[in-house]
Design a protein around this motif. Structure first.
Motif, mmCIF file in Angstrom:
data_model
loop_
_atom_site.group_PDB
_atom_site.id
_atom_site.type_symbol
_atom_site.label_atom_id
_atom_site.label_comp_id
_atom_site.label_asym_id
_atom_site.label_seq_id
_atom_site.Cartn_x
_atom_site.Cartn_y
_atom_site.Cartn_z
ATOM 1 N N UNK A 138 0.804 -1.224 0.000
ATOM 2 C CA UNK A 138 0.000 0.000 0.000
ATOM 3 C C UNK A 138 0.831 1.266 0.000
ATOM 4 N N UNK A 139 0.148 2.400 -0.201
ATOM 5 C CA UNK A 139 0.835 3.694 -0.399
ATOM 6 C C UNK A 139 1.596 4.164 0.832
ATOM 7 N N UNK A 140 1.036 3.953 2.018
ATOM 8 C CA UNK A 140 1.717 4.476 3.217
ATOM 9 C C UNK A 140 3.068 3.804 3.388
ATOM 10 N N UNK A 141 3.111 2.484 3.242
ATOM 11 C CA UNK A 141 4.387 1.773 3.369
ATOM 12 C C UNK A 141 5.334 2.219 2.256
ATOM 13 N N UNK A 142 4.830 2.302 1.033
ATOM 14 C CA UNK A 142 5.685 2.701 -0.098
ATOM 15 C C UNK A 142 6.218 4.115 0.103
ATOM 16 N N UNK A 143 5.363 5.008 0.604
ATOM 17 C CA UNK A 143 5.746 6.396 0.872
ATOM 18 C C UNK A 143 6.925 6.537 1.814
ATOM 19 N N UNK A 144 7.052 5.590 2.723
ATOM 20 C CA UNK A 144 8.148 5.670 3.692
ATOM 21 C C UNK A 144 9.497 5.372 3.051
ATOM 22 N N UNK A 145 9.488 4.814 1.846
ATOM 23 C CA UNK A 145 10.754 4.421 1.217
ATOM 24 C C UNK A 145 10.988 5.106 -0.124
ATOM 25 N N UNK A 146 9.956 5.741 -0.660
ATOM 26 C CA UNK A 146 10.085 6.377 -1.982
ATOM 27 C C UNK A 146 9.862 7.871 -1.795
ATOM 28 N N UNK A 147 10.840 8.669 -2.200
ATOM 29 C CA UNK A 147 10.748 10.104 -1.940
ATOM 30 C C UNK A 147 9.884 10.860 -2.946
ATOM 31 N N UNK A 149 6.829 11.733 -5.739
ATOM 32 C CA UNK A 149 5.372 11.492 -5.795
ATOM 33 C C UNK A 149 5.107 10.287 -6.675
ATOM 34 N N UNK A 150 4.183 9.461 -6.290
ATOM 35 C CA UNK A 150 3.858 8.291 -7.120
ATOM 36 C C UNK A 150 2.421 7.889 -6.877
ATOM 37 N N UNK A 151 1.923 7.112 -7.825
ATOM 38 C CA UNK A 151 0.623 6.464 -7.620
ATOM 39 C C UNK A 151 0.933 4.989 -7.444
ATOM 40 N N UNK A 152 0.343 4.364 -6.448
ATOM 41 C CA UNK A 152 0.634 2.957 -6.179
ATOM 42 C C UNK A 152 0.334 2.106 -7.425
ATOM 43 N N UNK A 153 -0.698 2.505 -8.164
ATOM 44 C CA UNK A 153 -1.063 1.728 -9.361
ATOM 45 C C UNK A 153 0.033 1.794 -10.430
#
Ligand code: URA
Length: 210
Positions: A138-147, A149-153
């Motif tokens: 999910x986005x929250x976990x991904x956000x913690x490692x990717x600086x 902006x992104x869409x999870x899809x």
């Protein structure tokens, strides 16, 4: 906790378990952010300390807050179905945890302050388990490692270059899949199935290299 973070270069499953047990204990007393006031208990992890795959979710929900175990509610049960279908044994093949260890009220998205307060635990979990594969669920976990902006899809399903020696993939969060029932080709559930099949392939490759 400092000694736990500097002393995490351990190798055996027993050593990993011992470090994680101590960390879990420290975490259970944590008062680093306001969520300590509303939690029933901290939710540290589930699965194997020696797993090759680490799955990182967002935050505990009501069922997790009541039981102390991540991904046991409806989203967790759906996750289990996907994991089983891809050929994984949740308890043996995975170490499962969350970005933050306490439930945010009404399951709201964790704030940056809450994530920062919990970061030490997650970092210590990663260095102790030393997984070969990390799944950012999910986005929250991904956000913690990717600086950026992104869409999870857009980023899900790709092997991401975040850590040396660890293959990282973002996948959909099962809560999103609970709202999207279609199994049609290209649907979120179909993509989740494909992503986990690719993860299984990668795990089999890694196991055959040993
Ligand atoms: N959602 C998460 O991200 N983690 C859990 O443990 C449960 C639901």
């Amino acid at each position: 906790m400092e000694h736990l973070l500097t002393n995490v270069k351990c190798k055996t499953a027993e050593q990993k378990e011992a470090v994680l047990k101590e960390l879990k204990n420290v975490c259970s007393q944590c008062k680093a952010c306001e969520l300590c006031k509303t939690r029933t208990c901290t939710v540290f992890s589930d699965g194997s300390a020696d797993a090759k795959i680490m799955l990182i979710g967002e935050a505990p929900g009501a069922d997790e807050d009541a039981t102390g175990t991540p991904f046991v509610g409806r989203a967790g049960q759906l996750l289990n179905t996907f994991l089983e279908e891809a050929g994984f044994d949740r308890k043996k093949d995975l170490y499962i945890c969350n970005t933050i260890k306490c439930r945010p009220p009404q399951n709201r998205v964790p704030t940056n302050e809450e994530k920062a307060a919990c970061q030490t635990y997650l970092t210590a979990q990663i260095s102790t388990v030393a997984p070969k594969i990390i799944l950012l669920c999910g986005s929250t976990a991904a956000n913690s490692f990717i600086n950026e902006d992104f869409k999870i899809s857009q980023i899900r399903g790709k092997w991401l270059n975040i850590f040396e020696n660890i293959e990282v993939m973002a996948i959909f969060h099962p809560s999103y899949l609970l709202r999207n029932h279609s199994l049609e080709q290209g649907s979120p559930r179909w993509l989740m199935k494909k992503d986990l099949e690719n993860v299984k392939k990668k795990l089999d490759e890694l196991n055959s290299e040993i």
